[in-house]
Design an enzyme around this catalytic site. Structure first.
Site, short mmCIF file in Angstrom:
data_model
loop_
_atom_site.label_atom_id
_atom_site.label_comp_id
_atom_site.label_asym_id
_atom_site.label_seq_id
_atom_site.Cartn_x
_atom_site.Cartn_y
_atom_site.Cartn_z
N ARG A 1 0.79 -1.31 0.02
CA ARG A 1 -0.07 0.18 -0.14
C ARG A 1 0.87 1.30 -0.15
NH1 ARG A 1 -3.39 2.15 4.63
NH2 ARG A 1 -5.21 3.53 3.63
N HIS B 1 0.36 4.30 -2.52
CA HIS B 1 0.01 5.72 -2.17
C HIS B 1 1.05 6.69 -2.50
CE1 HIS B 1 -3.59 5.05 0.93
NE2 HIS B 1 -3.62 4.13 0.19
N ASN C 1 -4.08 8.74 4.63
CA ASN C 1 -2.89 8.04 5.32
C ASN C 1 -2.84 8.11 6.62
OD1 ASN C 1 -2.22 7.67 2.69
ND2 ASN C 1 -1.23 9.64 2.45
N HIS D 1 -6.47 -6.30 -2.50
CA HIS D 1 -7.50 -6.40 -1.43
C HIS D 1 -7.64 -7.91 -1.12
CE1 HIS D 1 -9.09 -1.95 -1.51
NE2 HIS D 1 -7.89 -1.96 -1.36
#
Length: 334
Positions: A64, A68, A96, A195
């Site tokens: 992740r 990001h 975040n 996911h």
């Protein structure tokens, strides 16, 4: 004589400008650190393995971080910067704050890499390698990581709040966010498959349990709503309180990278609203076909995921003379 010296200086400046222009647009390559840091991948692989064995959830967290990072200013490690000189960190952004994790793992890897190869390997490249190794160690695909990124000297709190998809995003918003990064619907579905590992906090999926209007879903998802699944989520996440309670994104195999995510959303059992809208808001049926393909063929999903990760890892990278090689991933060089 003076004219000759002047001409030579002009020629030298021109050559330097040509060289700088060329080097500023260098493509990423596989063998970038082959001579300057030959132990790089071994160091990274060992530390990621230690982190994931210690806490399996860390694999999803490290993956992740790369996602990001790339969606804000490009894959330049801006997400790793702490607040500095009045510039707010991206860590403070809504998607975040109190959510993004794994920074200490990156710190440890950077320390070891700096010890082996000082001022050589960028934090942005480390994020890309770490993400790949985290997926592979969880049973997912392995892909070639192209290297040569440099680190940003700035961050964008505004960009982090704008471009990182929220857990309650509509399909229209998701498609727009991905298109803004040069990624298409195939990439959206493949990367959403990440996911299949990791967990989410109650505050990220409470709306999916209590506020999401079932009447807005397609008849397909209405038909396949699993009350038992919702009861499990309710037991983890009540209507108020326990905001930081965790639920696995995939209840069946929460630590294994596989294609169960696509079976879940076929049954309307995605944990996040942004998971379920891939089908419930897919009017044209284009995404439905991809989901069905990935659900029936895990190898195809792995192949597409690896391709999309390489594609994502090339978003607005800094190369050549742009950016810098940070000595500490949390701060720009002084």
């Amino acid at each position: 004589m003076n004219n000759i010296v002047t001409l030579l200086l002009v020629a030298l400046i021109a050559l330097l400008q040509i060289k700088q222009s060329f080097c500023s647009n260098q493509p990423l390559v596989l063998s970038y650190y082959e001579e300057t840091c030959p132990m790089l991948e071994e160091i990274v692989n060992r530390q990621v393995k230690i982190a994931v064995l210690k806490e399996p959830r860390m694999a999803a967290s490290l993956l992740r971080l790369h996602f990001h990072d790339c969606f804000v200013l490009g894959c330049d490690a801006s997400v790793l910067l702490d607040d500095f000189e009045g510039v707010p960190s991206e860590k403070n952004a809504g998607p975040n704050v109190n959510s993004l994790r794994g920074f200490e793992v990156i710190d440890e890897i950077k320390y070891l890499v700096e010890d082996a190869c000082p001022c050589t390997v960028s934090c942005a490249d480390l994020l890309a390698i770490v993400a790949r190794d985290a997926v592979t160690m969880s049973g997912g695909p392995k892909w070639n990581v192209y290297l040569g990124r440099r680190d940003s000297t700035k961050a964008s709190l505004k960009g982090a709040n704008k471009f990182i998809p929220a857990p309650n995003s509509s399909l229209e918003t998701l498609i727009a966010n991905f298109q803004a990064q040069g990624l298409n619907i195939q990439d959206l579905v493949a990367l959403s498959g990440s996911h299949t590992i990791g967990k989410a906090k109650c505050r990220s999926f409470r709306q999916r349990i209590y506020d999401y209007n079932d009447s807005e879903e397609t008849s397909y998802n209405n038909h396949h709503n699993d009350n038992e699944f919702l009861r499990v989520l309710e037991s983890i996440c009540p209507k108020s309180g326990r905001d930081d309670s965790l639920a696995p994104l995939d209840l069946m195999t929460p630590t294994r990278f596989d294609n169960h995510y696509f079976h879940n959303i076929k049954r309307g059992q995605g944990l996040l609203i942004s998971d379920n809208v891939l089908l419930s808001e897919d009017v044209e049926g284009e995404i439905r076909d991809i989901v069905w393909e990935f659900a029936s063929d895990e190898e195809k999903f792995f192949e597409s995921f690896a391709y999309s990760m390489i594609k994502m890892g090339n978003i607005d990278v800094l190369t050549g003379y742009h950016g810098e090689i940070r000595k500490n991933c949390r701060f720009v060089n002084t």
